[in-house]
Design a protein around this motif. Structure first.
Motif, PDB file in Angstrom:
ATOM      1  N   LEU A  82      81.718   3.288 120.210  1.00  0.00           N
ATOM      2  CA  LEU A  82      82.178   3.852 118.767  1.00  0.00           C
ATOM      3  C   LEU A  82      83.409   3.449 118.383  1.00  0.00           C
ATOM      4  CD1 LEU A  82      80.382   7.140 119.402  1.00  0.00           C
ATOM      5  CD2 LEU A  82      79.430   5.183 117.824  1.00  0.00           C
ATOM      6  N   MET A  83      84.243   3.095 119.287  1.00  0.00           N
ATOM      7  CA  MET A  83      85.562   3.023 119.248  1.00  0.00           C
ATOM      8  C   MET A  83      86.203   1.616 118.975  1.00  0.00           C
ATOM      9  SD  MET A  83      87.353   5.602 122.097  1.00  0.00           S
ATOM     10  CE  MET A  83      88.982   5.284 121.692  1.00  0.00           C
ATOM     11  N   ARG A  84      85.511   0.651 119.322  1.00  0.00           N
ATOM     12  CA  ARG A  84      85.796  -0.967 119.122  1.00  0.00           C
ATOM     13  C   ARG A  84      84.609  -1.608 118.719  1.00  0.00           C
ATOM     14  NH1 ARG A  84      88.594  -3.051 123.127  1.00  0.00           N
ATOM     15  NH2 ARG A  84      87.285  -5.049 123.782  1.00  0.00           N
ATOM     16  N   ASP A  85      84.898  -2.658 117.992  1.00  0.00           N
ATOM     17  CA  ASP A  85      84.029  -3.577 117.569  1.00  0.00           C
ATOM     18  C   ASP A  85      83.897  -4.945 118.172  1.00  0.00           C
ATOM     19  OD1 ASP A  85      82.287  -5.306 116.131  1.00  0.00           O
ATOM     20  OD2 ASP A  85      82.789  -4.653 114.132  1.00  0.00           O
ATOM     21  N   PRO A  86      83.337  -5.224 119.221  1.00  0.00           N
ATOM     22  CA  PRO A  86      83.741  -6.311 120.248  1.00  0.00           C
ATOM     23  C   PRO A  86      83.178  -7.525 119.399  1.00  0.00           C
ATOM     24  CG  PRO A  86      81.325  -4.951 120.926  1.00  0.00           C
ATOM     25  CD  PRO A  86      82.263  -4.214 120.018  1.00  0.00           C
ATOM     26  N   ASP A  87      82.132  -7.348 118.427  1.00  0.00           N
ATOM     27  CA  ASP A  87      81.748  -8.732 117.654  1.00  0.00           C
ATOM     28  C   ASP A  87      83.015  -8.964 116.783  1.00  0.00           C
ATOM     29  OD1 ASP A  87      79.417  -8.651 118.493  1.00  0.00           O
ATOM     30  OD2 ASP A  87      78.370  -7.466 117.016  1.00  0.00           O
ATOM     31  N   ALA A  88      83.741  -8.196 116.098  1.00  0.00           N
ATOM     32  CA  ALA A  88      84.670  -8.691 115.490  1.00  0.00           C
ATOM     33  C   ALA A  88      86.065  -9.088 116.238  1.00  0.00           C
ATOM     34  CB  ALA A  88      85.605  -7.227 114.467  1.00  0.00           C
ATOM     35  N   ILE A  89      86.297  -8.581 117.536  1.00  0.00           N
ATOM     36  CA  ILE A  89      87.407  -8.934 118.379  1.00  0.00           C
ATOM     37  C   ILE A  89      86.996 -10.172 118.636  1.00  0.00           C
ATOM     38  CG2 ILE A  89      88.244  -8.728 120.655  1.00  0.00           C
ATOM     39  CD1 ILE A  89      87.798  -5.491 120.155  1.00  0.00           C
ATOM     40  N   ARG A  90      85.552 -10.584 118.987  1.00  0.00           N
ATOM     41  CA  ARG A  90      85.319 -12.130 119.568  1.00  0.00           C
ATOM     42  C   ARG A  90      85.197 -12.998 118.738  1.00  0.00           C
ATOM     43  NH1 ARG A  90      80.411 -10.966 120.097  1.00  0.00           N
ATOM     44  NH2 ARG A  90      80.422  -9.760 121.847  1.00  0.00           N
ATOM     45  N   GLN A  91      85.099 -12.803 117.325  1.00  0.00           N
ATOM     46  CA  GLN A  91      85.350 -13.491 116.148  1.00  0.00           C
ATOM     47  C   GLN A  91      86.757 -13.993 116.149  1.00  0.00           C
ATOM     48  OE1 GLN A  91      84.551 -12.121 112.341  1.00  0.00           O
ATOM     49  NE2 GLN A  91      83.357 -13.983 111.783  1.00  0.00           N
ATOM     50  N   ARG A  92      87.677 -12.870 115.937  1.00  0.00           N
ATOM     51  CA  ARG A  92      88.990 -13.195 115.911  1.00  0.00           C
ATOM     52  C   ARG A  92      89.847 -13.976 117.097  1.00  0.00           C
ATOM     53  NH1 ARG A  92      93.265 -11.014 112.778  1.00  0.00           N
ATOM     54  NH2 ARG A  92      91.551 -10.701 111.524  1.00  0.00           N
ATOM     55  N   VAL A  93      89.123 -13.933 118.414  1.00  0.00           N
ATOM     56  CA  VAL A  93      89.489 -14.530 119.590  1.00  0.00           C
ATOM     57  C   VAL A  93      89.162 -16.116 119.331  1.00  0.00           C
ATOM     58  CG1 VAL A  93      88.773 -15.237 121.941  1.00  0.00           C
ATOM     59  CG2 VAL A  93      89.259 -12.660 121.278  1.00  0.00           C
TER      60      VAL A  93
ATOM     61  N   ILE B  68      89.277 -24.470 123.849  1.00  0.00           N
ATOM     62  CA  ILE B  68      89.722 -23.310 124.988  1.00  0.00           C
ATOM     63  C   ILE B  68      88.668 -22.499 125.182  1.00  0.00           C
ATOM     64  CG2 ILE B  68      91.083 -21.479 124.956  1.00  0.00           C
ATOM     65  CD1 ILE B  68      93.161 -22.779 123.048  1.00  0.00           C
ATOM     66  N   GLY B  69      87.635 -22.243 124.344  1.00  0.00           N
ATOM     67  CA  GLY B  69      86.334 -21.437 124.690  1.00  0.00           C
ATOM     68  C   GLY B  69      85.534 -22.043 126.019  1.00  0.00           C
ATOM     69  N   GLU B  70      85.480 -23.204 126.195  1.00  0.00           N
ATOM     70  CA  GLU B  70      84.556 -23.838 127.099  1.00  0.00           C
ATOM     71  C   GLU B  70      85.357 -23.542 128.451  1.00  0.00           C
ATOM     72  OE1 GLU B  70      81.600 -24.829 126.808  1.00  0.00           O
ATOM     73  OE2 GLU B  70      81.784 -24.077 124.731  1.00  0.00           O
ATOM     74  N   ARG B  71      86.811 -23.205 128.588  1.00  0.00           N
ATOM     75  CA  ARG B  71      87.301 -23.220 129.838  1.00  0.00           C
ATOM     76  C   ARG B  71      87.388 -21.758 130.190  1.00  0.00           C
ATOM     77  NH1 ARG B  71      91.354 -26.460 127.038  1.00  0.00           N
ATOM     78  NH2 ARG B  71      92.994 -25.102 127.543  1.00  0.00           N
ATOM     79  N   GLY B  72      87.948 -21.692 131.591  1.00  0.00           N
ATOM     80  CA  GLY B  72      88.039 -20.254 132.263  1.00  0.00           C
ATOM     81  C   GLY B  72      88.909 -19.335 131.209  1.00  0.00           C
ATOM     82  N   VAL B  73      89.898 -19.751 130.351  1.00  0.00           N
ATOM     83  CA  VAL B  73      90.837 -18.871 129.701  1.00  0.00           C
ATOM     84  C   VAL B  73      89.773 -18.389 128.728  1.00  0.00           C
ATOM     85  CG1 VAL B  73      91.497 -20.875 128.505  1.00  0.00           C
ATOM     86  CG2 VAL B  73      92.811 -18.585 128.073  1.00  0.00           C
ATOM     87  N   GLY B  74      88.945 -19.150 127.870  1.00  0.00           N
ATOM     88  CA  GLY B  74      88.089 -18.419 126.865  1.00  0.00           C
ATOM     89  C   GLY B  74      86.882 -17.664 127.360  1.00  0.00           C
ATOM     90  N   ARG B  75      86.460 -17.925 128.429  1.00  0.00           N
ATOM     91  CA  ARG B  75      85.573 -16.995 129.182  1.00  0.00           C
ATOM     92  C   ARG B  75      86.111 -15.752 129.404  1.00  0.00           C
ATOM     93  NH1 ARG B  75      84.079 -17.892 133.624  1.00  0.00           N
ATOM     94  NH2 ARG B  75      82.097 -16.738 133.714  1.00  0.00           N
ATOM     95  N   PHE B  76      87.488 -15.854 129.853  1.00  0.00           N
ATOM     96  CA  PHE B  76      88.213 -14.615 130.161  1.00  0.00           C
ATOM     97  C   PHE B  76      88.474 -13.415 129.056  1.00  0.00           C
ATOM     98  CE2 PHE B  76      92.337 -12.459 130.543  1.00  0.00           C
ATOM     99  CZ  PHE B  76      92.142 -11.301 131.456  1.00  0.00           C
ATOM    100  N   LEU B  77      88.847 -14.403 127.853  1.00  0.00           N
ATOM    101  CA  LEU B  77      88.913 -13.549 126.467  1.00  0.00           C
ATOM    102  C   LEU B  77      87.877 -12.935 126.033  1.00  0.00           C
ATOM    103  CD1 LEU B  77      91.516 -16.089 124.703  1.00  0.00           C
ATOM    104  CD2 LEU B  77      92.157 -14.189 126.391  1.00  0.00           C
ATOM    105  N   HIS B  78      86.591 -13.611 126.206  1.00  0.00           N
ATOM    106  CA  HIS B  78      85.384 -12.942 125.802  1.00  0.00           C
ATOM    107  C   HIS B  78      85.189 -11.933 126.746  1.00  0.00           C
ATOM    108  CE1 HIS B  78      83.461 -16.511 123.057  1.00  0.00           C
ATOM    109  NE2 HIS B  78      84.495 -16.020 122.662  1.00  0.00           N
ATOM    110  N   ALA B  79      85.266 -12.120 128.013  1.00  0.00           N
ATOM    111  CA  ALA B  79      84.934 -10.955 128.929  1.00  0.00           C
ATOM    112  C   ALA B  79      85.853  -9.726 128.571  1.00  0.00           C
ATOM    113  CB  ALA B  79      85.393 -11.380 130.425  1.00  0.00           C
ATOM    114  N   LEU B  80      87.124  -9.830 127.960  1.00  0.00           N
ATOM    115  CA  LEU B  80      87.582  -8.569 127.402  1.00  0.00           C
ATOM    116  C   LEU B  80      86.996  -8.062 126.328  1.00  0.00           C
ATOM    117  CD1 LEU B  80      91.460  -9.949 128.100  1.00  0.00           C
ATOM    118  CD2 LEU B  80      90.186  -8.115 129.575  1.00  0.00           C
ATOM    119  N   ALA B  81      86.784  -8.880 125.551  1.00  0.00           N
ATOM    120  CA  ALA B  81      86.209  -8.388 124.245  1.00  0.00           C
ATOM    121  C   ALA B  81      84.740  -7.766 124.717  1.00  0.00           C
ATOM    122  CB  ALA B  81      86.018  -9.536 123.224  1.00  0.00           C
TER     123      ALA B  81
END
Length: 255
Positions: free
Chosen positions: A209-220, A77-90
């Motif tokens: 300061l309010m969010r951790d994109p690395d943790a979010i991306r890892q969970r994604v 999934i990470g290689e498709r458009g959906v995966g790129r979108f989820l990373h873009a959100l993070a």
């Protein structure tokens, strides 16, 4: 680029419109790819200070286009458009606003957890049907939703697919305000203009300061792997068959 995503910049605000009303704004992989491209590009565009996402037609978003998703198979999934979108959100650090009317299903709900402000119409209804389809939550929502509304509420939303009405979404901290349907776009645009006048550097620093994109991306990434595995299970095959045949699924024969 796809005709089903409209993107325009007005007064420093990038507006992304899900424009596939005949399919209830169900997202194809091409649509995900376009959204990802726009979000990634916005990070580097000094003329864009705020981003707004909204939908055309009678609902915000009905989630993944099931036929498109099944046709793509499990895969990475990470290689498709959906995966790129989820990373873009993070990774997005610019103010992100969602204007939601009607149903927001699946990713239509989970993308809201990445938004800094959410404006709902009175008829808005948020639904996470992942377990109903024998799948698992995505977009980092297994981390973000319990953090926002608590484990018990989040588990019920995921496990039973129970919809969240606008009033509960507001009370639980999933939205900022509820407005009449005919005021939704104006309310979101007015909020975007207020944010556009704020010092962008300070807004971005505050968001970091309010969010951790690395943790979010890892969970994604973890969710995407499990999601892909679940797509291949007999339970998921039964769920999708039942969906296409317009019948209730029967999971009782699966352990």
């Amino acid at each position: 680029m796809t005709d089903h995503i409209e993107a325009k910049v007005t007064d420093s605000v990038l507006t992304l419109v899900l424009n596939r009303p005949d399919k209830k704004n169900a997202l194809t992989d091409a649509m995900y790819g376009t959204l990802a491209n726009e979000l990634f590009a916005a990070q580097e565009d000094a003329d864009i200070r705020v981003i707004v996402i909204r939908g055309e037609g009678d609902m915000f978003c009905s989630g993944n286009d099931i036929a498109d998703f099944v046709a793509a198979g499990g895969g990475d999934i990470g290689e498709r458009g959906v995966g790129r979108f989820l990373h873009a959100l993070a990774d997005n650090m610019k103010p992100l606003i969602a204007a939601v009317h009607g149903k927001a299903v699946g990713v239509g709900l989970t993308m809201l957890l990445h938004c800094d402000q959410v404006v709902l119409s009175e008829d808005a209804e948020l639904v996470a049907p992942f377990v109903n389809l024998a799948l698992v939550p995505e977009a980092g929502s297994s981390l973000l939703l319990p953090e926002r509304i608590g484990h018990a509420r989040a588990y019920r939303v995921f496990a039973l697919g129970e919809p969240i009405g606008a009033a509960d979404a507001l009370a639980w901290g999933l939205a900022n305000e509820i407005v009449a349907r005919d005021r939704l776009t104006d309310a979101a645009n007015a909020l975007a203009q207020r944010l556009a006048k704020q010092p962008l550097g300070a807004l971005i620093a505050t968001k970091r300061l309010m969010r951790d994109p690395d943790a979010i991306r890892q969970r994604v990434d973890i969710e995407s792997r499990v999601f892909g595995e679940r797509l291949k299970t007999p339970e998921a095959q039964e769920a999708f068959a039942a969906f296409s045949q317009r019948r209730a699924p029967d999971f009782t024969s699966f352990g």
